[in-house]
Design an enzyme around this catalytic site. Sequence first.
Site, PDB file in Angstrom:
ATOM      1  N   CYS A 151       7.668 -12.892 -39.575  1.00 22.05           N
ATOM      2  CA  CYS A 151       6.708 -11.864 -40.004  1.00 22.05           C
ATOM      3  C   CYS A 151       6.514 -10.841 -38.875  1.00 22.05           C
ATOM      4  O   CYS A 151       6.245 -11.223 -37.730  1.00 22.05           O
ATOM      5  CB  CYS A 151       5.378 -12.537 -40.335  1.00 22.05           C
ATOM      6  N   LYS A 199     -35.532  -1.708 -17.098  1.00 21.27           N
ATOM      7  CA  LYS A 199     -34.213  -1.976 -16.512  1.00 21.27           C
ATOM      8  C   LYS A 199     -33.305  -0.818 -16.923  1.00 21.27           C
ATOM      9  O   LYS A 199     -32.845  -0.737 -18.065  1.00 21.27           O
ATOM     10  CB  LYS A 199     -33.652  -3.312 -17.006  1.00 21.27           C
ATOM     11  N   GLU A 201     -40.903  -3.535 -14.714  1.00 17.91           N
ATOM     12  CA  GLU A 201     -40.284  -2.205 -14.665  1.00 17.91           C
ATOM     13  C   GLU A 201     -39.241  -2.129 -15.757  1.00 17.91           C
ATOM     14  O   GLU A 201     -38.761  -3.155 -16.244  1.00 17.91           O
ATOM     15  CB  GLU A 201     -39.547  -2.016 -13.333  1.00 17.91           C
ATOM     16  N   TYR A 257     -36.313   2.062  -7.193  1.00 14.52           N
ATOM     17  CA  TYR A 257     -37.057   0.859  -7.577  1.00 14.52           C
ATOM     18  C   TYR A 257     -37.136  -0.238  -6.515  1.00 14.52           C
ATOM     19  O   TYR A 257     -37.735  -1.268  -6.744  1.00 14.52           O
ATOM     20  CB  TYR A 257     -36.537   0.254  -8.881  1.00 14.52           C
ATOM     21  N   CYS A 268      -0.078 -17.101 -41.961  1.00 15.30           N
ATOM     22  CA  CYS A 268       1.200 -16.651 -42.507  1.00 15.30           C
ATOM     23  C   CYS A 268       2.237 -17.550 -41.832  1.00 15.30           C
ATOM     24  O   CYS A 268       2.302 -17.608 -40.600  1.00 15.30           O
ATOM     25  CB  CYS A 268       1.446 -15.194 -42.122  1.00 15.30           C
ATOM     26  N   SER A 296     -27.789  -8.702  -7.030  1.00 14.32           N
ATOM     27  CA  SER A 296     -27.885  -8.485  -8.456  1.00 14.32           C
ATOM     28  C   SER A 296     -29.165  -9.176  -8.937  1.00 14.32           C
ATOM     29  O   SER A 296     -29.971  -9.629  -8.123  1.00 14.32           O
ATOM     30  CB  SER A 296     -26.655  -9.102  -9.096  1.00 14.32           C
ATOM     31  N   ASP A 344       0.819  -1.210   0.000  1.00 11.28           N
ATOM     32  CA  ASP A 344       0.000   0.000   0.000  1.00 11.28           C
ATOM     33  C   ASP A 344       0.857   1.266   0.000  1.00 11.28           C
ATOM     34  O   ASP A 344       0.545   2.233  -0.684  1.00 11.28           O
ATOM     35  CB  ASP A 344      -0.904   0.023   1.238  1.00 11.28           C
ATOM     36  N   ALA A 345       1.941   1.234   0.787  1.00 13.47           N
ATOM     37  CA  ALA A 345       2.755   2.449   0.918  1.00 13.47           C
ATOM     38  C   ALA A 345       3.364   2.835  -0.434  1.00 13.47           C
ATOM     39  O   ALA A 345       3.417   4.017  -0.784  1.00 13.47           O
ATOM     40  CB  ALA A 345       3.858   2.221   1.941  1.00 13.47           C
ATOM     41  N   CYS A 368       4.189  -9.093 -44.206  1.00 15.76           N
ATOM     42  CA  CYS A 368       5.540  -9.438 -44.667  1.00 15.76           C
ATOM     43  C   CYS A 368       5.579  -9.816 -46.147  1.00 15.76           C
ATOM     44  O   CYS A 368       6.659 -10.009 -46.701  1.00 15.76           O
ATOM     45  CB  CYS A 368       6.122 -10.574 -43.821  1.00 15.76           C
ATOM     46  N   LYS A 411     -33.116  -9.366 -20.613  1.00 19.29           N
ATOM     47  CA  LYS A 411     -32.162  -8.492 -21.311  1.00 19.29           C
ATOM     48  C   LYS A 411     -32.534  -8.427 -22.785  1.00 19.29           C
ATOM     49  O   LYS A 411     -32.739  -9.461 -23.417  1.00 19.29           O
ATOM     50  CB  LYS A 411     -30.735  -9.053 -21.171  1.00 19.29           C
ATOM     51  N   GLU A 430     -31.330   3.567  -9.407  1.00 23.20           N
ATOM     52  CA  GLU A 430     -30.295   3.667 -10.426  1.00 23.20           C
ATOM     53  C   GLU A 430     -29.969   5.137 -10.689  1.00 23.20           C
ATOM     54  O   GLU A 430     -30.880   5.937 -10.955  1.00 23.20           O
ATOM     55  CB  GLU A 430     -30.819   3.004 -11.717  1.00 23.20           C
ATOM     56  N   ASP A 463     -30.222   1.595 -17.367  1.00 18.78           N
ATOM     57  CA  ASP A 463     -28.809   1.254 -17.574  1.00 18.78           C
ATOM     58  C   ASP A 463     -27.921   2.332 -16.960  1.00 18.78           C
ATOM     59  O   ASP A 463     -27.460   3.249 -17.624  1.00 18.78           O
ATOM     60  CB  ASP A 463     -28.545   1.133 -19.088  1.00 18.78           C
ATOM     61  N   CYS A 500       0.729 -12.239 -47.265  1.00 19.88           N
ATOM     62  CA  CYS A 500       0.573 -11.632 -45.943  1.00 19.88           C
ATOM     63  C   CYS A 500       0.717 -10.110 -46.043  1.00 19.88           C
ATOM     64  O   CYS A 500       1.697  -9.617 -46.594  1.00 19.88           O
ATOM     65  CB  CYS A 500       1.632 -12.206 -45.005  1.00 19.88           C
TER      66      CYS A 500
HETATM   67  S1  IVH Z   1     -34.174  -4.528  -8.716  1.00 22.81           S
HETATM   68  C1  IVH Z   1     -32.889  -7.343  -5.333  1.00 22.81           C
HETATM   69  N1  IVH Z   1     -35.098  -3.022 -10.623  1.00 22.81           N
HETATM   70  O1  IVH Z   1     -29.944  -3.998 -12.714  1.00 22.81           O
HETATM   71  C2  IVH Z   1     -33.161  -6.759  -6.676  1.00 22.81           C
HETATM   72  N2  IVH Z   1     -32.766  -3.421 -10.589  1.00 22.81           N
HETATM   73  O2  IVH Z   1     -28.643  -6.467 -13.444  1.00 22.81           O
HETATM   74  C3  IVH Z   1     -32.510  -5.464  -6.866  1.00 22.81           C
HETATM   75  N3  IVH Z   1     -31.531  -2.270 -12.359  1.00 22.81           N
HETATM   76  O3  IVH Z   1     -27.990  -4.232  -9.796  1.00 22.81           O
HETATM   77  C4  IVH Z   1     -32.554  -4.929  -8.221  1.00 22.81           C
HETATM   78  N4  IVH Z   1     -33.235  -1.270 -13.284  1.00 22.81           N
HETATM   79  O4  IVH Z   1     -28.499  -1.882 -10.758  1.00 22.81           O
HETATM   80  C5  IVH Z   1     -34.006  -3.583 -10.086  1.00 22.81           C
HETATM   81  N5  IVH Z   1     -36.059  -1.656 -12.211  1.00 22.81           N
HETATM   82  C6  IVH Z   1     -34.993  -2.212 -11.695  1.00 22.81           C
HETATM   83  C7  IVH Z   1     -33.712  -2.000 -12.235  1.00 22.81           C
HETATM   84  C8  IVH Z   1     -32.612  -2.635 -11.648  1.00 22.81           C
HETATM   85  C9  IVH Z   1     -31.940  -1.435 -13.325  1.00 22.81           C
HETATM   86  C10 IVH Z   1     -30.124  -2.702 -12.200  1.00 22.81           C
HETATM   87  C11 IVH Z   1     -29.605  -2.737 -10.788  1.00 22.81           C
HETATM   88  C12 IVH Z   1     -29.145  -4.155 -10.582  1.00 22.81           C
HETATM   89  C13 IVH Z   1     -28.888  -4.590 -12.000  1.00 22.81           C
HETATM   90  C14 IVH Z   1     -28.918  -6.106 -12.150  1.00 22.81           C
END
Ligand code: IVH
Length: 679
Positions: free
Chosen positions: A434, A119, A117, A228, A429, A81, A32-33, A414, A317, A176, A121, A411
């Site tokens: 080369c 998702k 809902e 959310y 190649c 997640s 760390d130092a 070369c 997704k 988010e 980004d 190639c």
């Molecule tokens: S709920 C326990 N709702 O997606 C559940 N997440 O790929 C908590 N995200 O880490 C997550 N929109 O950052 C939830 N409508 C939504 C979201 C959402 C985006 C993100 C969030 C999560 C990630 C997972």
Amino acid sequence: MSDVESRIDELRVLVGFHFDRYHDEDDPQIPDADYDALVVELRTLEAEYPNLATEDSPALLVGSAGRSMFDEVIHRVPLRSLDNAFDVDELRAWSERVHRRLGDQLGVDEVLDWVCELKFDGLAVSLRYEDGHLVQAATRGDGRVGEDVTANVRTIGDVPDRLSDNAPTVLEVRGEVYMGLSAFDALNAAQVAAGEKAYVNPRNTAAGSLRQKDPAVTATRDLSFWAYQLGEVVGGPKLGSHGDTLAWLATLGLPVSGLMERFGDFDDVVAHIDRVAASRHDLDYEIDGVVVKVDDLGLQDLLGFTARAPRWAVAFKFPPEERTTRLLGIEVSIGPGGQATPFARLEPVFVGGSTVAAATLHNADQVRGKDVRPGDVVVVRKAGDVIPEVVRPVLAERPRGLPAWTFPSSCPECGEPLSRAEGEAATFCTNHACPGQVRGRIEHFASRGAMDIEGFGEQRVDLFVGEGLLDDVAGVFTLDYDRIAAMDGFGEISVGNLRRAVEYSRARPLGRLLFGLRIPHVGTTVADLVASAFGDLDGLEAASLEDLEAVDGLGPIIATSVHGWLRQASNGDLLARLRTAGVNLVADVGPAGDADVPRVLVGMSVVITGTLEGFSRDEAKAAIVARGGRSPGSVSAKTTAVVAGDGGGSKAARAGDLGVPILDEAAFVGLLATGELPG
Ligand code: IVH
């Protein structure tokens, strides 16, 4: 470039590299130092030469304490997640699993309600309100420990500092942080007008903006927030459903997206997702899918969590985004093994969150199969949202008489003829000298997993090979530094650093060297196995094919490959030159059969994390390997035990989640002696 400039460049690379090692990989390479000294030097130089300071300097992102300039926040309720579904089948399979798990908990006539809902980004944050006042905002981090970004989050207009009067005693709300598209475009217009580089995508820019040292910078970034999910709550009304929760959050003054819908029939969920996918570009922010949640909070409780994610929610997704652009040309690049890979040069196009100007075409058959021709309009997408790919030509837009592309017969590097074996997809190649191959071999040799030579990246390798300073990996150790010092872009300091990095790498253990030599079929694991089995290069060179085959983990193909490689005259010469150059040819662990060391850890996998008093990280790993065990860098369900020294936070937490035993240093010493885990 002046010496100061090159030192600043060098320091940025070093600080960035060690920051990642520590932070993302939990595997620090220097004390760390020493790291702190690098950060201080970089900060001092940037303060002294403000014209050389840049906004993306790692000095702004990191601090000395704990390598993050932000304090740690331990999430009382972990931030999980979500599991993903990539198509409708996976989505339906998830809903069926939910139904099965709930089984008779669900009355015969009871309908399961689903909430959909967007998702968003961006990046997840957790806001903590006490008696209605915002007291803390934290990033997700590893889900258990995040970073305290309160001062920066306070600058986000969407995030209320005070909730409305009916706020509970404690409210943790997850959501988010993101940057809207118009905010992103405006920021980039200002960047470009100021002669600065444009930012790549809104998500990374939002993350970078939130992790600024100076909240005043965050305040200029026009970030937004959607709430959310709940974390810890004390007080407040009894809530029955997720929909009620969102409505309640909105009454408290928190921003909740109105684009949320509830459905009783899963077919409607699927239809809704199609509609959202079709209209996603009408929004002023990026979304990458739809999150589907079980609405009833009682049922959510029954479903619970896996180690990673809730069982009551899933992220659908969207498939990779596709865009069209012009194919400007097809070129061929030569890899370290001589493989000739065609790639497309494209008119830059923004797809899947970043600008793409090149994409691999894999091999001759793929180009022919897709029938893409220079001059075509082509469909481009990001496979897995990472690697750009040319999908197909838009035939309706093909100019008349556009000729098909043919694979070059010689190639491009070369000029020697390219060859393709009967029945094989790849073209090669075969000229070992080369320049394309030479560069690739040296880049690999100097790379992280191999000899790990700091500051010896692609650009420098290109330069040195191009200038005739280097024509094979052994040449790395006999570089003419006087000539380098006379080259543009090098000063005394940068040459000194390069020299030190090369010197330092000379001592890397044999396993690293073997991996760096690109012996066919020899990855890092096999390289370490071979090195520790024979102890040093002499032992390995003397090994017969049978000796190699007898090494645990080596099959006949790998054994034959290593044996054959060592017996090729040119490789023998190369090894002799490495030997003369004083490169270490000894493994960091004695031969497997070392009589002094009991082989008590055979079949065990022991992960080391944090700092131990009596061992360096390498010594601890070596002690495990010498006893026949393995010491990988990450914890999985197969891990036998995790040895947690000081500061070993995230891996120990993961071990806790997976039920893997966590040992202190005394227990580790016991394990080394007896192979037994403490009772
Ligand atoms: S709920 C326990 N709702 O997606 C559940 N997440 O790929 C908590 N995200 O880490 C997550 N929109 O950052 C939830 N409508 C939504 C979201 C959402 C985006 C993100 C969030 C999560 C990630 C997972």
